[in-house]
Write a protein that holds these residues in place. Structure first.
Motif, PDB file in Angstrom:
ATOM      1  N   GLU A  22       0.824  -1.210   0.000  1.00  0.00           N
ATOM      2  CA  GLU A  22       0.000   0.000   0.000  1.00  0.00           C
ATOM      3  C   GLU A  22       0.858   1.259   0.000  1.00  0.00           C
ATOM      4  O   GLU A  22       0.557   2.229  -0.696  1.00  0.00           O
ATOM      5  N   TRP A  23       1.935   1.189   0.772  1.00  0.00           N
ATOM      6  CA  TRP A  23       2.844   2.342   0.802  1.00  0.00           C
ATOM      7  C   TRP A  23       3.385   2.617  -0.607  1.00  0.00           C
ATOM      8  O   TRP A  23       3.403   3.759  -1.066  1.00  0.00           O
ATOM      9  N   ALA A  24       3.825   1.551  -1.260  1.00  0.00           N
ATOM     10  CA  ALA A  24       4.419   1.693  -2.598  1.00  0.00           C
ATOM     11  C   ALA A  24       3.409   2.288  -3.580  1.00  0.00           C
ATOM     12  O   ALA A  24       3.739   3.168  -4.377  1.00  0.00           O
ATOM     13  N   ALA A  25       2.181   1.811  -3.481  1.00  0.00           N
ATOM     14  CA  ALA A  25       1.147   2.310  -4.394  1.00  0.00           C
ATOM     15  C   ALA A  25       0.844   3.777  -4.118  1.00  0.00           C
ATOM     16  O   ALA A  25       0.695   4.579  -5.039  1.00  0.00           O
ATOM     17  N   LYS A  26       0.812   4.109  -2.839  1.00  0.00           N
ATOM     18  CA  LYS A  26       0.445   5.468  -2.434  1.00  0.00           C
ATOM     19  C   LYS A  26       1.509   6.484  -2.852  1.00  0.00           C
ATOM     20  O   LYS A  26       1.189   7.601  -3.240  1.00  0.00           O
ATOM     21  N   HIS A  27       2.780   6.089  -2.742  1.00  0.00           N
ATOM     22  CA  HIS A  27       3.858   7.059  -2.942  1.00  0.00           C
ATOM     23  C   HIS A  27       4.557   6.927  -4.284  1.00  0.00           C
ATOM     24  O   HIS A  27       5.636   7.489  -4.485  1.00  0.00           O
ATOM     25  N   GLU A  28       3.936   6.205  -5.156  1.00  0.00           N
ATOM     26  CA  GLU A  28       4.480   5.998  -6.501  1.00  0.00           C
ATOM     27  C   GLU A  28       4.926   7.303  -7.170  1.00  0.00           C
ATOM     28  O   GLU A  28       6.060   7.425  -7.635  1.00  0.00           O
ATOM     29  N   ALA A  29       4.014   8.261  -7.195  1.00  0.00           N
ATOM     30  CA  ALA A  29       4.277   9.509  -7.918  1.00  0.00           C
ATOM     31  C   ALA A  29       5.433  10.274  -7.282  1.00  0.00           C
ATOM     32  O   ALA A  29       6.307  10.809  -7.992  1.00  0.00           O
ATOM     33  N   GLU A  30       5.439  10.286  -5.960  1.00  0.00           N
ATOM     34  CA  GLU A  30       6.481  11.010  -5.244  1.00  0.00           C
ATOM     35  C   GLU A  30       7.862  10.428  -5.548  1.00  0.00           C
ATOM     36  O   GLU A  30       8.840  11.158  -5.720  1.00  0.00           O
TER      37      GLU A  30
END
Lengths: 140, 140
Positions: free
Chosen positions: A118-126
């Motif tokens: 979930e972390w990876a998906a959430k912060h993809e753009a960043e």
DNA sequence: GTTTTGAGTTACTTTAAGTAACCAACTTAT
DNA sequence: ATAAGTTGGTTACTTAAAGTAACTCAAAAC
């Protein structure tokens, strides 16, 4: 100079992890030992996919875990089986049928792994932004 | 044959992860992409140790992350910097002084990583037992 | 003028990952 | 009857990543 604790996060929890990590000095840090085995993309992706898929067969799992080769799937599954995270059920038919699923231990790890996912998906753009910036700086 | 969802864990969360993982079919799964970079023991151990240590200098960090070589620490830190997880502060003195610390993004990841660390510490004995059993079975 | 220092490089070796062909043994199709 | 297809692997080989050790830079201290 005493030990510095990083700011603004639950300090107690940090101390706990710190203590665990320091056992490495005695050569018996459980986090270190576990990560040496488990911290690689295929193990993590296989656990994540197994959590979703239930009890897939070998080739189902291979199709699901994008980019993995037959050999690496075998190697990874054996390693997860060795650590007690995955159970292998062989039905001695011909052609053979083999089903894989997470053990209770594997399922408890899955909960943690989903946090990572979930972390990876959430912060993809960043992350993508940071990479671009880094490459820009280091182009010169 | 429909998609099977594994039992007895929060199903909604699983569906969410499943959806993310399935984007891999289009070659753009953020979890896959991130893990390919980040899922290795040194990256994870460095983040974990940075979370505890605050702003250590290169050699402090090297002493803390047991077993890492100078080269691998450099390589790992560069990779973490590239992903925006770690900030590198160079003080151009002689001999040089360099401090590393987690960025806000790195700190948010640390929370997740601590979950993994705690899991590993908690289940150490169970894993050891499973390994022993596995080797017993496969000795024949 | 030799040694030390911190944060790396560079060159080289070993291990792990990736690729591709092959196998066993039974079923179905020709 | 023979050939091809099935699944879940293995084996042999190539490439990429990790590990090891020696070297660098520029100033400061001895």
């Amino acid at each position: 100079m005493g030990v510095t604790i990083a700011d603004n996060q639950p300090v107690e929890r940090r101390k706990k992890i710190a203590k665990i990590l320091e056992e490495k000095a005695n050569g018996l840090c459980p986090v270190h030992d576990f990560l040496i085995h488990f911290a690689n993309k295929w193990s993590m992706l296989v656990v994540l996919n197994l959590g979703y898929a239930g009890s897939p067969r070998f080739n189902e799992l291979k199709a699901r875990v994008s980019g993995i080769s037959q050999r690496m799937l075998t190697v990874t599954l054996r390693s997860l089986e060795e650590d007690g995270l995955v159970a292998r059920q062989l039905y001695p038919e011909i052609p053979p049928r083999v089903e894989y699923q997470l053990t209770p231990l594997g399922k408890s790890l899955l909960d943690v792994m989903m946090g990572l996912g979930e972390w990876a998906a959430k912060h993809e753009a960043e992350i993508a932004k940071a990479r671009k910036k880094f490459r820009g700086r280091n182009a010169a």
